[in-house]
Design a protein around this motif. Structure first.
Motif, PDB file in Angstrom:
ATOM      1  N   THR A 134      17.538  51.909  53.276  1.00 48.51           N
ATOM      2  CA  THR A 134      19.028  52.189  52.787  1.00 48.51           C
ATOM      3  C   THR A 134      19.376  53.607  53.252  1.00 48.51           C
ATOM      4  OG1 THR A 134      18.808  50.783  50.581  1.00 48.51           O
ATOM      5  CG2 THR A 134      20.441  52.299  50.853  1.00 48.51           C
ATOM      6  N   PRO A 143      26.646  40.873  47.524  1.00 47.18           N
ATOM      7  CA  PRO A 143      25.132  41.399  47.464  1.00 47.18           C
ATOM      8  C   PRO A 143      24.619  42.432  48.689  1.00 47.18           C
ATOM      9  CG  PRO A 143      25.180  38.890  46.963  1.00 47.18           C
ATOM     10  CD  PRO A 143      26.327  39.313  47.822  1.00 47.18           C
ATOM     11  N   ASP A 144      25.019  42.156  49.692  1.00 46.43           N
ATOM     12  CA  ASP A 144      24.149  43.130  50.628  1.00 46.43           C
ATOM     13  C   ASP A 144      25.314  44.215  50.924  1.00 46.43           C
ATOM     14  OD1 ASP A 144      26.319  41.479  51.971  1.00 46.43           O
ATOM     15  OD2 ASP A 144      25.088  40.948  53.913  1.00 46.43           O
ATOM     16  N   GLN A 158      24.751  46.293  46.645  1.00 48.50           N
ATOM     17  CA  GLN A 158      23.404  46.687  47.225  1.00 48.50           C
ATOM     18  C   GLN A 158      22.953  47.827  46.601  1.00 48.50           C
ATOM     19  OE1 GLN A 158      23.783  48.650  50.873  1.00 48.50           O
ATOM     20  NE2 GLN A 158      22.170  47.042  51.964  1.00 48.50           N
TER      21      GLN A 158
END
Length: 390
Positions: free
Chosen positions: A13, A86-87, A92
């Motif tokens: 991330t 979600p991403d 996220q």
């Protein structure tokens, strides 16, 4: 929290955040937020100094919450509302590890902007997701975009009811499957900005409902943008709602006879007006109007350059605008130079910018006269510019 999986997810991330900064810098160096870069770099240094997890200790446990919180905020786009994915942030951020989830879920400012799509997929499933998202805002002001392809207004009203007083900005897109518009702006007690747009120009079944819904605006309303929604000017003059007096920004598409004094009387606090369409000037018989608040005036027609347009002739005759600072015109044919020069002369306004877009015919002598009147004037000639395309 104890596994290398968490560490890999966190490192991945951070790498994506760093890449995002580099991409933003490459695309537009002037818009890179230096604090954002600083925070990402600080996080990366801390991660490197901590090294791999040992026993039950996780690198994320030693990162200051304040740094994480600031970086989380900068993960959110600034220029638009978004659909929960979600991403993408903020969803996220809740999937990296338990602590990141706790921090993100307890940051109401991460959950203040949302796009709701009606007419696609399983509504019940999406409504549950939307409601969870909205709950996390915890009473903060909300900015919502509603994109509607059907008429399931009952379900939408039920979803939004607990949050109507939180919604400060509302953008409504009405597409081909939406033939009605039963939402009433006055029902949103905290609404400050409303924008309505469709998927095409011209008349649409929903337009009558739109005008019915905005007859009365909430007391805090400051900006009304009617995008792609044609308005016959006489309809607006017939409404004459007192609640429009609080507007400071108005963007409308008009057709037919238009009276600038009439519009300015309707909105005495207006500082910015954008009026686009095919219109002629209505004869004004109420005498001269002085509007002290208007600073920005943008006008556009839909005519070729060589057209002699009589629509703007007389538009400026019955108004005085002592605070006018910016004027932009496009697609109106021959410029009403004499009338406009008379306006700015009698108004004694501090004009700073004069922009001529495409579809406007002026002369070098006219432009020189403006520069003489305002030596520091920013004069822009841009034939590619059109308000109709923005």
């Amino acid at each position: 929290m104890q596994s290398n999986t968490d560490s890999s997810a966190i490192s991945g991330t951070i790498s994506r955040l760093q890449s995002h900064v580099v991409m933003r810098e490459a695309s537009n160096p002037n818009h890179v937020n230096y604090r954002y870069w600083q925070l990402v770099q600080e996080m990366a240094k801390i991660m490197q100094s901590i090294g791999p997890p040992k026993g039950s200790s996780s690198p994320i446990g030693r990162l200051p919450t304040e740094i994480l919180a600031q970086i989380f905020l900068y993960c959110i786009p600034e220029d638009a509302n978004w659909t929960p994915v979600p991403d993408l942030a903020p969803m996220q951020l809740t999937a990296v590890c338990r602590r990141w989830r706790e921090i993100a879920v307890n940051m109401p400012n991460l959950w203040r902007r949302l796009r709701l799509e009606m007419g696609h997929g399983d509504w019940q499933q999406r409504a549950f997701c939307y409601n969870s998202y909205l709950k996390r805002s915890r009473g903060r002001q909300l900015s919502l975009t509603l994109e509607c392809d059907n008429n399931n207004w009952t379900e939408l009203r039920s979803l939004l009811q607990p949050y109507v007083d939180q919604i400060s900005s509302l953008h409504v897109g009405l597409f081909s499957g939406a033939s009605s518009f039963p939402l009433v702006a006055a029902d949103f007690g905290g609404l400050e900005e409303l924008a309505i747009y469709t998927d095409s120009f011209g008349p649409a079944p929903a337009l009558e409902h739109i005008w019915d819904s905005i007859t009365h605006l909430p007391p805090n309303m400051r900006s009304l943008r009617l995008l792609d929604v044609w308005l016959e000017f006489h309809v607006l003059t017939r409404l004459n709602p007192p609640s429009w007096a609080g507007l400071t920004n108005l963007e409308i598409l008009v057709v037919g006879l238009v009276s600038l004094p009439c519009l300015l009387r309707l909105c005495p606090n207006l500082s910015s007006l954008t009026m686009i369409g095919v219109f002629m000037v209505a004869i004004e018989t109420s005498g001269q109007l002085e509007h002290t608040k208007l600073q920005s005036l943008r006008l556009s027609g839909n005519l070729p350059v060589n057209t002699v347009l009589f629509g703007l002739l007389g538009l400026f005759d019955d108004v005085t605008l002592p605070n006018l600072r910016l004027v932009e015109v496009s697609d109106i044919g021959r410029w009403a130079h004499k009338e406009f020069k008379a306006l700015i002369t009698r108004s004694q306004c501090p004009l700073e910018s004069l922009i001529f877009g495409g579809g406007v015919t002026t002369t070098a002598q006219q432009l020189a006269e403006y520069v003489t009147l305002f030596p520091s004037l920013k004069l822009v000639l841009d034939p590619t510019r059109s308000l109709f395309l923005e």
